[in-house]
Design a protein around this motif. Sequence first.
Motif, mmCIF file in Angstrom:
data_model
loop_
_atom_site.group_PDB
_atom_site.id
_atom_site.type_symbol
_atom_site.label_atom_id
_atom_site.label_comp_id
_atom_site.label_asym_id
_atom_site.label_seq_id
_atom_site.Cartn_x
_atom_site.Cartn_y
_atom_site.Cartn_z
ATOM 1 N N MET A 141 0.791 -1.216 -0.182
ATOM 2 C CA MET A 141 0.206 -0.050 -0.224
ATOM 3 C C MET A 141 0.821 1.148 0.057
ATOM 4 O O MET A 141 1.928 1.318 0.523
ATOM 5 N N LYS B 122 0.902 5.863 -0.091
ATOM 6 C CA LYS B 122 0.125 7.102 0.165
ATOM 7 C C LYS B 122 -0.052 7.723 -1.455
ATOM 8 O O LYS B 122 0.928 7.866 -2.209
ATOM 9 N N ASN B 123 -1.345 8.148 -1.476
ATOM 10 C CA ASN B 123 -1.658 8.867 -2.566
ATOM 11 C C ASN B 123 -2.369 10.116 -2.298
ATOM 12 O O ASN B 123 -3.791 9.965 -2.167
ATOM 13 N N ASN C 217 -4.361 12.293 0.054
ATOM 14 C CA ASN C 217 -4.762 12.227 1.471
ATOM 15 C C ASN C 217 -5.410 10.777 1.499
ATOM 16 O O ASN C 217 -5.962 10.421 2.565
ATOM 17 N N SER C 218 -5.327 9.788 0.404
ATOM 18 C CA SER C 218 -5.624 8.470 0.602
ATOM 19 C C SER C 218 -4.698 7.510 0.481
ATOM 20 O O SER C 218 -3.433 7.924 0.393
ATOM 21 N N TYR C 219 -4.829 6.232 0.533
ATOM 22 C CA TYR C 219 -3.879 5.029 0.175
ATOM 23 C C TYR C 219 -4.311 4.360 -0.822
ATOM 24 O O TYR C 219 -5.587 4.132 -1.104
ATOM 25 N N ALA C 220 -3.268 3.553 -1.439
ATOM 26 C CA ALA C 220 -3.896 2.896 -2.854
ATOM 27 C C ALA C 220 -2.931 1.575 -3.001
ATOM 28 O O ALA C 220 -1.802 1.614 -2.420
ATOM 29 N N LYS D 59 -16.091 -2.766 -4.038
ATOM 30 C CA LYS D 59 -15.047 -3.065 -2.807
ATOM 31 C C LYS D 59 -15.687 -4.026 -1.755
ATOM 32 O O LYS D 59 -16.798 -3.190 -1.230
#
Length: 84
Positions: A13, A15-16, A18-21, A42
């Motif tokens: 995983m 950081k992208n 403010n999110s994670y991807a 999901k």
Amino acid sequence: MINPADLNQKVKMFKNGNSYAFRISKKDREFLGADTDTRFEKIVSPDGKEITFKKIEKLRPDVLKTATQLYEKHSDLMKRLEDL
């Protein structure tokens, strides 16, 4: 043809913004027939140990056209059903 078992791998995983991807490889994308317009559902397992993504198939335009034609053809019946 790509063997799906060959696509199995560990991913990290990241950081992208403010999110994670998770990254999808080019081979994954090609196998899925996915592009930036492809939508996925999901599903997170109750124990929080698995995340499953299912590709949502696009609605065929002819299905919507057919449904509209049926609705119009039977509009009197549809109106009576609305009033129930």
